[in-house]
Enzyme design. Structure first.
Site: not given
Lengths: 256, 266
Positions: B43-44
């Site tokens: 999850t960026q």
């Protein structure tokens, strides 16, 4: 020479997640002849937001050691948790509390073991040495440390440390002819300096304020106990009968 | 094997690159690479997101509020999403941030509660334990640089004591008598502090509802990622109650009087 540019460009462009933040606040510790004072404000903030007005930064480890942590609060809490766990293991193995100089070395190895993903935390350890003298150890985030007489760290370090240099080490002062400066100050003077440091830092730094917690560690049979009894807001936290005694003084700071 | 001596590390051997002509940033990047590195998803950034969650302490326990919107960027994508979630008998968690990460959190907390239940040891998890567990998970995930992209409020009431605390994607935690995540930290928290601080043991449920409505309304007026549909949760000695969706009333008549932009001629 290999084409390094094209190599670096072939990686997908990613916006990196930043695992750190700064949570403000300031800590400070001063060593006396037979006592040590460790203090911190209780405000926790991020940017211009005050997250809470009471998040302790100073922790009693044993009856002779108190640790103050400042920087990234999540790292700080995790670090204190791990130090306490190591001290508990030591207690189970050796049936006594770890001496403060050993705690200091432990903290240095724990910090350095994370050299390449550091705990973003400035530590100040205060307490009583085995020889009964007051001690302050200060650390940087990767474990460099030294024993000192006084140290401030955190958001208002640049406001408080020069004041301490002047009032504790008597820097830029000359003694009256025929006299000399004292090596150690009495507890009442140290407490006044700590309180003044934090009220001043609260005035001039937005990340400092709300509450003040001052831990006082006294050596065995320290006469300094006399003056501590009638200090407003003091309570005792001692849990063993080894002789060293721990007190905390809680005060309000301005909340704006 | 790395065949570039300049990559072998210090001290530099004068037989190769004696003058340091190969500065660190420009050295050939021939580290061993994970062939599937680009296939690992982390999850960026959050994708489908919820906005603020609000919570306060009052006479009987904790009240929490969150609206029902899950946004996809600026698109109001899902308008009937519950962001307040009961965990066990004494706790509610409210989530801002990535909704899919929140659903994953709901899943593993449910597994945790079931595991604790099956042990039948006469203990059950209260809000303090759930908050501690959650904060350890959040901190562990941030330390793997693979965070769960949420700001969470944990509220509860157990053994006559109320509990209210925060934890976010960095593992940062704190506790206070009023808490607000996201835009709520800017818009609602000042109102909550003014209305609640020092009155935690006197505020009635009706007064608490009125304060929450005020905050939700302010947020709906100014937070473009909010909606006028929300839910209230209370956690008291009577247990957890999460209301049906409610509608917040708004008044736009003042807009008639605004001059200076738009198409009015006078």
């Amino acid at each position: 020479m290999p084409d390094t540019l094209s190599l670096s460009q072939s990686q997908p462009q990613q916006h990196a997640f930043n695992p750190y933040t700064e949570n403000g606040g300031t800590i400070l510790a001063i060593a006396g002849a037979d006592f040590s004072v460790i203090a911190g404000d209780t405000r926790q903030s991020e940017g211009y937001n005050i997250q809470t007005r009471y998040a302790p930064k100073v922790f009693r480890l044993t009856d002779k050691a108190v640790l103050a942590v400042n920087g990234f609060a999540a790292d700080g809490n995790m670090f204190v948790k791990k130090v306490r766990q190591r001290l508990e293991w030591y207690r189970h193995a050796h049936a006594k509390d770890m001496p403060i100089r050993a705690i200091a070395r432990l903290i240095q190895t724990m910090l350095y073991s994370r050299r390449f993903f550091p705990y973003y935390v400035y530590n100040i350890l205060g307490g009583i040495e085995e020889d009964g003298t007051g001690a302050v150890y200060s650390f940087d985030p990767v474990g460099s440390y030294e024993r000192e007489a006084c140290r401030a760290a955190g958001a208002a370090q640049s406001l408080v440390q020069p004041f301490l240099d002047n009032q504790i080490y008597f820097k830029n002062q000359t003694p009256a002819p025929g006299t000399s400066f004292p090596r150690h100050l009495p507890l009442s003077t140290v407490l006044s300096l700590v309180i003044d440091s934090f009220t001043s830092a609260t005035e001039r730094h937005i990340e400092v304020g709300d509450g003040l917690e001052i831990y006082v560690v006294l050596a065995k049979n320290s006469p300094s106990i006399q003056g501590l009894r009638d200090v407003r807001g003091v309570s005792e936290l001692t849990s063993t009968d080894d002789g060293e005694r721990v007190f905390v003084v809680r005060r309000e700071l301005k909340k704006d | 094997m790395d065949h570039f001596p300049t990559n072998w590390g210090r001290p530099r051997n004068d037989a190769y690159d004696a003058y340091g002509t190969f500065p660190l940033p420009h050295r050939p990047n021939n580290d061993t690479k994970d062939a599937f590195a680009s296939g690992v998803q982390r999850t960026q950034q959050p994708i489908v997101t919820g906005t603020s969650v609000l919570a306060l302490k009052y006479k009987d326990g904790i009240m929490m509020a969150a609206d029902n919107l899950a946004s996809y960027g600026s698109l109001a994508r899902f308008k009937d999403v519950q962001r307040l979630h009961p965990v066990g008998k004494y706790t509610v968690i409210g989530a801002g941030g990535d909704i899919s990460d929140f659903q994953y959190i709901q899943k593993f907390l449910e597994e945790l509660i079931i595991e604790e239940f099956t042990s039948q040891d006469g203990h059950d998890l209260g809000p303090a334990e759930i908050h501690e567990y959650l904060s350890q998970v959040m901190y562990a995930r941030r330390s793997k640089l693979n965070p769960l992209w949420n700001s969470l409020l944990v509220g509860g009431f157990k053994d006559g004591k109320s509990f209210l605390a925060y934890v976010d994607l960095l593992g940062t935690t704190y506790s206070a008598s009023t808490l607000a995540t996201g835009f709520g930290a800017y818009l609602a928290q000042p109102i909550l502090r003014k209305e609640v601080e020092g009155k935690e043991t006197e505020l009635t449920e009706d007064e608490a509802i009125r304060i929450m409505e005020t905050c939700i309304r302010v947020l709906y007026y100014r937070d473009a990622r909010s909606i006028d549909k929300y839910q209230l949760a209370t956690i008291t000695a009577d247990g957890v109650k999460i209301s049906d969706s409610r509608h917040i009333s708004t008044s736009w008549s003042f807009a008639e009087g605004i001059r200076g932009y738009g198409a009015q001629t006078q």
